[in-house]
Design a protein around this motif. Sequence first.
Motif, mmCIF file in Angstrom:
data_model
loop_
_atom_site.group_PDB
_atom_site.id
_atom_site.type_symbol
_atom_site.label_atom_id
_atom_site.label_comp_id
_atom_site.label_asym_id
_atom_site.label_seq_id
_atom_site.Cartn_x
_atom_site.Cartn_y
_atom_site.Cartn_z
ATOM 1 N N PRO A 67 47.457 16.687 0.515
ATOM 2 C CA PRO A 67 48.507 16.505 -0.493
ATOM 3 C C PRO A 67 49.749 17.371 -0.281
ATOM 4 N N THR A 68 49.619 18.490 0.442
ATOM 5 C CA THR A 68 50.781 19.348 0.696
ATOM 6 C C THR A 68 50.847 19.691 2.183
ATOM 7 N N ALA A 69 52.010 20.113 2.613
ATOM 8 C CA ALA A 69 52.187 20.506 4.013
ATOM 9 C C ALA A 69 51.328 21.721 4.355
ATOM 10 N N ARG A 70 51.288 22.685 3.455
ATOM 11 C CA ARG A 70 50.486 23.888 3.705
ATOM 12 C C ARG A 70 49.004 23.526 3.806
ATOM 13 N N GLU A 71 48.549 22.641 2.938
ATOM 14 C CA GLU A 71 47.157 22.211 2.988
ATOM 15 C C GLU A 71 46.890 21.430 4.281
ATOM 16 N N ALA A 72 47.858 20.638 4.730
ATOM 17 C CA ALA A 72 47.711 19.921 6.002
ATOM 18 C C ALA A 72 47.532 20.920 7.144
ATOM 19 N N ALA A 73 48.366 21.959 7.151
ATOM 20 C CA ALA A 73 48.260 22.978 8.199
ATOM 21 C C ALA A 73 46.929 23.721 8.102
ATOM 22 N N ARG A 74 46.490 24.040 6.876
ATOM 23 C CA ARG A 74 45.227 24.747 6.693
ATOM 24 C C ARG A 74 44.052 23.920 7.197
ATOM 25 N N ILE A 75 44.020 22.646 6.821
ATOM 26 C CA ILE A 75 42.931 21.767 7.269
ATOM 27 C C ILE A 75 42.970 21.608 8.785
ATOM 28 N N THR A 78 41.828 25.085 10.339
ATOM 29 C CA THR A 78 40.410 25.331 10.077
ATOM 30 C C THR A 78 39.545 24.319 10.828
ATOM 31 N N GLY A 79 39.990 23.070 10.865
ATOM 32 C CA GLY A 79 39.265 22.057 11.639
ATOM 33 C C GLY A 79 39.224 22.402 13.110
ATOM 34 N N SER A 80 40.330 22.932 13.610
ATOM 35 C CA SER A 80 40.380 23.361 15.004
ATOM 36 C C SER A 80 39.376 24.475 15.260
ATOM 37 N N VAL A 81 39.324 25.446 14.361
ATOM 38 C CA VAL A 81 38.355 26.545 14.498
ATOM 39 C C VAL A 81 36.940 25.979 14.548
ATOM 40 N N GLN A 82 36.607 25.119 13.602
ATOM 41 C CA GLN A 82 35.249 24.582 13.531
ATOM 42 C C GLN A 82 34.914 23.728 14.747
ATOM 43 N N SER A 83 35.856 22.894 15.169
ATOM 44 C CA SER A 83 35.628 22.030 16.322
ATOM 45 C C SER A 83 35.473 22.837 17.611
ATOM 46 N N THR A 165 35.718 34.100 21.844
ATOM 47 C CA THR A 165 36.111 34.532 20.510
ATOM 48 C C THR A 165 35.260 33.791 19.480
ATOM 49 N N THR A 166 34.787 34.497 18.479
ATOM 50 C CA THR A 166 33.870 33.902 17.498
ATOM 51 C C THR A 166 34.617 33.036 16.485
ATOM 52 N N ARG A 167 33.850 32.220 15.800
ATOM 53 C CA ARG A 167 34.390 31.375 14.735
ATOM 54 C C ARG A 167 35.076 32.234 13.672
ATOM 55 N N GLU A 168 34.448 33.317 13.293
ATOM 56 C CA GLU A 168 35.017 34.186 12.261
ATOM 57 C C GLU A 168 36.346 34.786 12.717
ATOM 58 N N GLU A 169 36.405 35.226 13.949
ATOM 59 C CA GLU A 169 37.651 35.798 14.480
ATOM 60 C C GLU A 169 38.756 34.745 14.543
ATOM 61 N N LEU A 170 38.402 33.537 14.959
ATOM 62 C CA LEU A 170 39.406 32.465 15.027
ATOM 63 C C LEU A 170 39.885 32.078 13.627
ATOM 64 N N GLN A 171 38.971 32.086 12.657
ATOM 65 C CA GLN A 171 39.386 31.759 11.290
ATOM 66 C C GLN A 171 40.364 32.806 10.767
ATOM 67 N N GLN A 172 40.180 34.060 11.155
ATOM 68 C CA GLN A 172 41.134 35.104 10.771
ATOM 69 C C GLN A 172 42.521 34.792 11.336
ATOM 70 N N VAL A 173 42.571 34.285 12.559
ATOM 71 C CA VAL A 173 43.856 33.910 13.171
ATOM 72 C C VAL A 173 44.478 32.744 12.402
ATOM 73 N N ALA A 174 43.665 31.734 12.091
ATOM 74 C CA ALA A 174 44.170 30.573 11.344
ATOM 75 C C ALA A 174 44.716 31.010 9.986
ATOM 76 N N ASP A 175 43.978 31.878 9.303
ATOM 77 C CA ASP A 175 44.430 32.366 7.999
ATOM 78 C C ASP A 175 45.721 33.168 8.137
ATOM 79 N N ALA A 176 45.813 34.004 9.163
ATOM 80 C CA ALA A 176 47.016 34.811 9.381
ATOM 81 C C ALA A 176 48.226 33.922 9.674
ATOM 82 N N ALA A 177 48.008 32.830 10.388
ATOM 83 C CA ALA A 177 49.117 31.915 10.703
ATOM 84 C C ALA A 177 49.724 31.333 9.432
#
Length: 184
Positions: A67-75, A78-83, A165-177
């Motif tokens: 629904p929002t650009a920020r949510e699009a970027a977050r998904i 985060t999807g990239s991290v999980q994949s 790099t672990t999933r948790e570490e990558l999620q920290q990068v995604a969140d920081a972005a």
Amino acid sequence: MHGEHGALDVDAEDLVEVRLADLTESMGISRKSMYAAFGNKEELFQKALQLYSQGPSAYIAEALRAPTAREAARIFLTGSVQSNTQSGYPAGCLGVQGALAVGETGRPARDALAEWRRRGQLHLRERFQRAVREGDLPVSADPDLIARYVMTIANGMAVQATGGTTREELQQVADAALLNWPPG
């Protein structure tokens, strides 16, 4: 696994330069059956990329519907991290790393993956253009820059995942972005 999806038992990142004999053995079929099903190795690679888009990379379509650009970027991030860190699969991303360092015989796969990445960035840009039109992003926002930013972070995370790099570490990068939102 045998049959149409059995070809994916060969590491998809090696599919660009794998021998036809290895493919048919992995699939449990004859060379004649392989040609009848897929035409050639390049068509098989296209099928693997299509299945990858519908499987490990399905988060992209979900991100574009956010629904929002920020949510699009977050998904997307985060999807990239999980994949990139799925248990039981090679770390990283076929679309990013599948054919970066191939010889001339791998050019069709390299070109197909470059086009796949280009289309992904185009879809993100279109999503961010819509966000500007809808007032979700400021008129001064640069949808092309934002799409490149998100795609570059995701591609870098794929490389980092391959390096351990672990999933948790990558999620920290995604969140920081996303702390720098919108970028630019």
